[in-house]
Design a protein around this motif. Structure first.
Motif, PDB file in Angstrom:
ATOM      1  N   ASP A 221       0.826  -1.203   0.000  1.00  0.00           N
ATOM      2  CA  ASP A 221       0.000   0.000   0.000  1.00  0.00           C
ATOM      3  C   ASP A 221       0.863   1.257   0.000  1.00  0.00           C
ATOM      4  OD1 ASP A 221      -2.446  -1.237  -0.012  1.00  0.00           O
ATOM      5  OD2 ASP A 221      -2.953  -0.764   2.069  1.00  0.00           O
ATOM      6  N   ILE A 222       0.432   2.244  -0.753  1.00  0.00           N
ATOM      7  CA  ILE A 222       1.008   3.588  -0.689  1.00  0.00           C
ATOM      8  C   ILE A 222       0.121   4.424   0.224  1.00  0.00           C
ATOM      9  CG2 ILE A 222       1.415   5.721  -1.992  1.00  0.00           C
ATOM     10  CD1 ILE A 222       2.153   3.939  -4.392  1.00  0.00           C
ATOM     11  N   VAL A 223       0.727   5.134   1.150  1.00  0.00           N
ATOM     12  CA  VAL A 223      -0.017   6.020   2.046  1.00  0.00           C
ATOM     13  C   VAL A 223       0.484   7.441   1.829  1.00  0.00           C
ATOM     14  CG1 VAL A 223      -0.603   6.592   4.422  1.00  0.00           C
ATOM     15  CG2 VAL A 223      -0.338   4.186   3.751  1.00  0.00           C
ATOM     16  N   LEU A 224      -0.408   8.310   1.356  1.00  0.00           N
ATOM     17  CA  LEU A 224      -0.090   9.729   1.223  1.00  0.00           C
ATOM     18  C   LEU A 224      -0.383  10.388   2.561  1.00  0.00           C
ATOM     19  CD1 LEU A 224      -1.636  10.555  -2.292  1.00  0.00           C
ATOM     20  CD2 LEU A 224       0.716   9.887  -1.737  1.00  0.00           C
ATOM     21  N   ALA A 225       0.621  11.023   3.145  1.00  0.00           N
ATOM     22  CA  ALA A 225       0.531  11.482   4.533  1.00  0.00           C
ATOM     23  C   ALA A 225      -0.268  12.759   4.724  1.00  0.00           C
ATOM     24  CB  ALA A 225       1.934  11.665   5.113  1.00  0.00           C
ATOM     25  N   GLY A 226      -0.616  13.459   3.636  1.00  0.00           N
ATOM     26  CA  GLY A 226      -1.400  14.686   3.778  1.00  0.00           C
ATOM     27  C   GLY A 226      -0.652  15.902   3.269  1.00  0.00           C
ATOM     28  N   GLY A 227      -1.382  16.942   2.939  1.00  0.00           N
ATOM     29  CA  GLY A 227      -0.786  18.128   2.352  1.00  0.00           C
ATOM     30  C   GLY A 227       0.150  18.861   3.315  1.00  0.00           C
ATOM     31  N   ALA A 228       1.305  19.238   2.800  1.00  0.00           N
ATOM     32  CA  ALA A 228       2.278  19.984   3.600  1.00  0.00           C
ATOM     33  C   ALA A 228       2.126  21.489   3.426  1.00  0.00           C
ATOM     34  CB  ALA A 228       3.695  19.565   3.215  1.00  0.00           C
ATOM     35  N   THR A 229       1.350  21.906   2.419  1.00  0.00           N
ATOM     36  CA  THR A 229       1.050  23.323   2.193  1.00  0.00           C
ATOM     37  C   THR A 229      -0.411  23.413   1.768  1.00  0.00           C
ATOM     38  OG1 THR A 229       1.492  23.424  -0.191  1.00  0.00           O
ATOM     39  CG2 THR A 229       3.391  23.645   1.282  1.00  0.00           C
ATOM     40  N   ALA A 230      -0.880  24.614   1.556  1.00  0.00           N
ATOM     41  CA  ALA A 230      -2.204  24.786   0.966  1.00  0.00           C
ATOM     42  C   ALA A 230      -2.182  24.243  -0.463  1.00  0.00           C
ATOM     43  CB  ALA A 230      -2.591  26.259   0.963  1.00  0.00           C
ATOM     44  N   ALA A 231      -3.334  23.799  -0.940  1.00  0.00           N
ATOM     45  CA  ALA A 231      -3.427  23.294  -2.307  1.00  0.00           C
ATOM     46  C   ALA A 231      -3.461  24.461  -3.294  1.00  0.00           C
ATOM     47  CB  ALA A 231      -4.673  22.432  -2.457  1.00  0.00           C
ATOM     48  N   TYR A 232      -2.882  24.242  -4.481  1.00  0.00           N
ATOM     49  CA  TYR A 232      -2.800  25.300  -5.486  1.00  0.00           C
ATOM     50  C   TYR A 232      -3.670  24.919  -6.684  1.00  0.00           C
ATOM     51  CZ  TYR A 232      -0.847  28.964  -8.423  1.00  0.00           C
ATOM     52  OH  TYR A 232      -0.703  30.081  -9.212  1.00  0.00           O
ATOM     53  N   PRO A 233      -4.531  25.847  -7.165  1.00  0.00           N
ATOM     54  CA  PRO A 233      -5.423  25.537  -8.294  1.00  0.00           C
ATOM     55  C   PRO A 233      -4.653  25.377  -9.606  1.00  0.00           C
ATOM     56  CG  PRO A 233      -5.626  27.845  -7.658  1.00  0.00           C
ATOM     57  CD  PRO A 233      -4.769  27.197  -6.617  1.00  0.00           C
ATOM     58  N   LEU A 234      -5.132  24.461 -10.438  1.00  0.00           N
ATOM     59  CA  LEU A 234      -4.441  24.129 -11.671  1.00  0.00           C
ATOM     60  C   LEU A 234      -5.220  24.590 -12.896  1.00  0.00           C
ATOM     61  CD1 LEU A 234      -3.313  20.493 -10.781  1.00  0.00           C
ATOM     62  CD2 LEU A 234      -1.894  22.577 -10.825  1.00  0.00           C
ATOM     63  N   SER A 235      -4.474  25.075 -13.899  1.00  0.00           N
ATOM     64  CA  SER A 235      -5.049  25.499 -15.172  1.00  0.00           C
ATOM     65  C   SER A 235      -4.222  24.911 -16.310  1.00  0.00           C
ATOM     66  CB  SER A 235      -5.057  27.028 -15.292  1.00  0.00           C
ATOM     67  OG  SER A 235      -5.787  27.618 -14.245  1.00  0.00           O
ATOM     68  N   ALA A 236      -4.858  24.709 -17.446  1.00  0.00           N
ATOM     69  CA  ALA A 236      -4.163  24.159 -18.612  1.00  0.00           C
ATOM     70  C   ALA A 236      -2.983  25.048 -18.992  1.00  0.00           C
ATOM     71  CB  ALA A 236      -5.132  24.027 -19.778  1.00  0.00           C
ATOM     72  N   GLY A 237      -1.882  24.405 -19.359  1.00  0.00           N
ATOM     73  CA  GLY A 237      -0.686  25.108 -19.797  1.00  0.00           C
ATOM     74  C   GLY A 237       0.356  25.317 -18.729  1.00  0.00           C
ATOM     75  N   GLN A 238       0.040  25.026 -17.483  1.00  0.00           N
ATOM     76  CA  GLN A 238       0.995  25.228 -16.395  1.00  0.00           C
ATOM     77  C   GLN A 238       2.039  24.106 -16.359  1.00  0.00           C
ATOM     78  OE1 GLN A 238      -1.815  25.258 -13.166  1.00  0.00           O
ATOM     79  NE2 GLN A 238      -1.744  27.488 -12.957  1.00  0.00           N
ATOM     80  N   PHE A 239       3.223  24.463 -15.868  1.00  0.00           N
ATOM     81  CA  PHE A 239       4.254  23.476 -15.547  1.00  0.00           C
ATOM     82  C   PHE A 239       4.472  23.546 -14.040  1.00  0.00           C
ATOM     83  CE2 PHE A 239       8.808  22.534 -14.710  1.00  0.00           C
ATOM     84  CZ  PHE A 239       8.788  21.186 -15.064  1.00  0.00           C
ATOM     85  N   VAL A 240       4.232  22.439 -13.363  1.00  0.00           N
ATOM     86  CA  VAL A 240       4.312  22.380 -11.906  1.00  0.00           C
ATOM     87  C   VAL A 240       5.521  21.555 -11.491  1.00  0.00           C
ATOM     88  CG1 VAL A 240       3.115  21.723  -9.787  1.00  0.00           C
ATOM     89  CG2 VAL A 240       1.798  22.509 -11.769  1.00  0.00           C
ATOM     90  N   GLN A 241       6.332  22.106 -10.620  1.00  0.00           N
ATOM     91  CA  GLN A 241       7.493  21.383 -10.098  1.00  0.00           C
ATOM     92  C   GLN A 241       7.601  21.613  -8.595  1.00  0.00           C
ATOM     93  OE1 GLN A 241      11.626  20.911 -12.001  1.00  0.00           O
ATOM     94  NE2 GLN A 241      11.940  22.622 -10.612  1.00  0.00           N
ATOM     95  N   THR A 242       7.811  20.528  -7.864  1.00  0.00           N
ATOM     96  CA  THR A 242       7.987  20.638  -6.421  1.00  0.00           C
ATOM     97  C   THR A 242       9.316  20.021  -6.026  1.00  0.00           C
ATOM     98  OG1 THR A 242       5.601  20.510  -6.077  1.00  0.00           O
ATOM     99  CG2 THR A 242       6.991  20.123  -4.163  1.00  0.00           C
ATOM    100  N   THR A 243      10.078  20.763  -5.239  1.00  0.00           N
ATOM    101  CA  THR A 243      11.382  20.315  -4.766  1.00  0.00           C
ATOM    102  C   THR A 243      11.294  20.055  -3.265  1.00  0.00           C
ATOM    103  OG1 THR A 243      12.484  21.660  -6.449  1.00  0.00           O
ATOM    104  CG2 THR A 243      13.838  20.879  -4.595  1.00  0.00           C
TER     105      THR A 243
END
Length: 256
Positions: A221-243
């Motif tokens: 099983d994979i367990v996602l532990a929960g959001g570490a920040t507020a969620a960000y709304p997504l729109s077509a054409g965006q490039f999202v990267q998290t470090t």
């Protein structure tokens, strides 16, 4: 009153067709949290009937601020299926969602079952590896507004997830810096410590809550532990990267 299975069909069809619906509690104000979990289980069972397979669970309301905001003292959870897992680096089809948002998370994968009341040490002993992740959340309710029982019924808003490279289970993820960027611009900065003070506490809570439903966390099983920040709304054409400090980075493009 519409049956729980009928409500599950409504929620499932809304997710399957990316169609916004009214809050269930608009017409059923007495809908309970237990009802919400029953609807969630029936809704995901419909997905499994279409061939989707269990992949794990996600945790929600894992920040103290979010708990206070909605007036609860316990986290919530939802179910993950293989169809929700997205290939790291691959595009996200915006048309498949109603109000998609993204939040950075920590992902655990288990090497053995975990159930009931466990300590943090016992939870960590069941972990095979840990990874950076991003969850796609999407409320099917109009205007992204809902009561607690509504969101639980809607699989706690879980709609998709990306998982990066796996690191050893012993990797310390208690307080790692996180930077989420959209089109090269920082949009969220935070720490994994926002997840109940330490993400392993979310895994402890997961074992307890799933047991209440008569289930357990299973090996693989994979367990996602929960959001570490507020969620960000997504729109077509965006490039999202998290470090993620020490864990690396992952990214995706939002397609129309």
């Amino acid at each position: 009153m519409t049956s729980l299975s009928g409500l599950a069909q409504i929620v499932d069809e809304a997710a399957r067709t990316a169609t916004p619906i009214a809050q269930l509690t608009d017409s059923l104000p007495d809908l309970t949290v237990d009802d919400g979990y029953a609807i969630q289980a029936l809704s995901v069972a419909r997905r499994r009937g279409r061939g989707e397979r269990r992949a794990g669970i996600k945790m929600g309301l894992t920040s103290r601020a979010k708990m206070a905001q909605v007036g609860v003292s316990e986290v919530i959870w939802g179910r993950l299926t293989d169809a929700m897992r997205l290939t790291e680096g691959a595009g996200l089809n915006r048309a498949r969602y109603v109000h998609p948002r993204v939040e950075p998370e920590v992902a655990y994968i288990l090497k053995r079952p975990l159930e009931g009341e466990v300590s943090a040490a016992e939870a960590l002993a069941a972990v095979e590896a840990v990874a950076p992740a991003m969850e796609i959340i999407d409320s099917r309710y109009r205007c992204f507004k809902f009561a607690l029982s509504d969101v639980i019924a809607d699989n706690s808003s879980s709609s998709g997830f990306y998982v990066g490279g796996w690191a050893p289970a012993a990797t310390d993820v208690a307080n790692l810096g996180i930077l989420m960027e959209v089109d090269g611009r920082p949009v969220q900065i935070g720490s994994t410590a926002a997840i109940l003070g330490d993400p392993i506490r979310s895994l402890v809570a997961a074992a307890r809550l799933v047991a209440k439903a008569g289930e357990r966390l299973e090996a693989g099983d994979i367990v996602l532990a929960g959001g570490a920040t507020a969620a960000y709304p997504l729109s077509a054409g965006q490039f999202v990267q998290t470090t993620f400090q020490s864990l690396g980075r992952l990214s995706f493009n939002v397609e129309a």
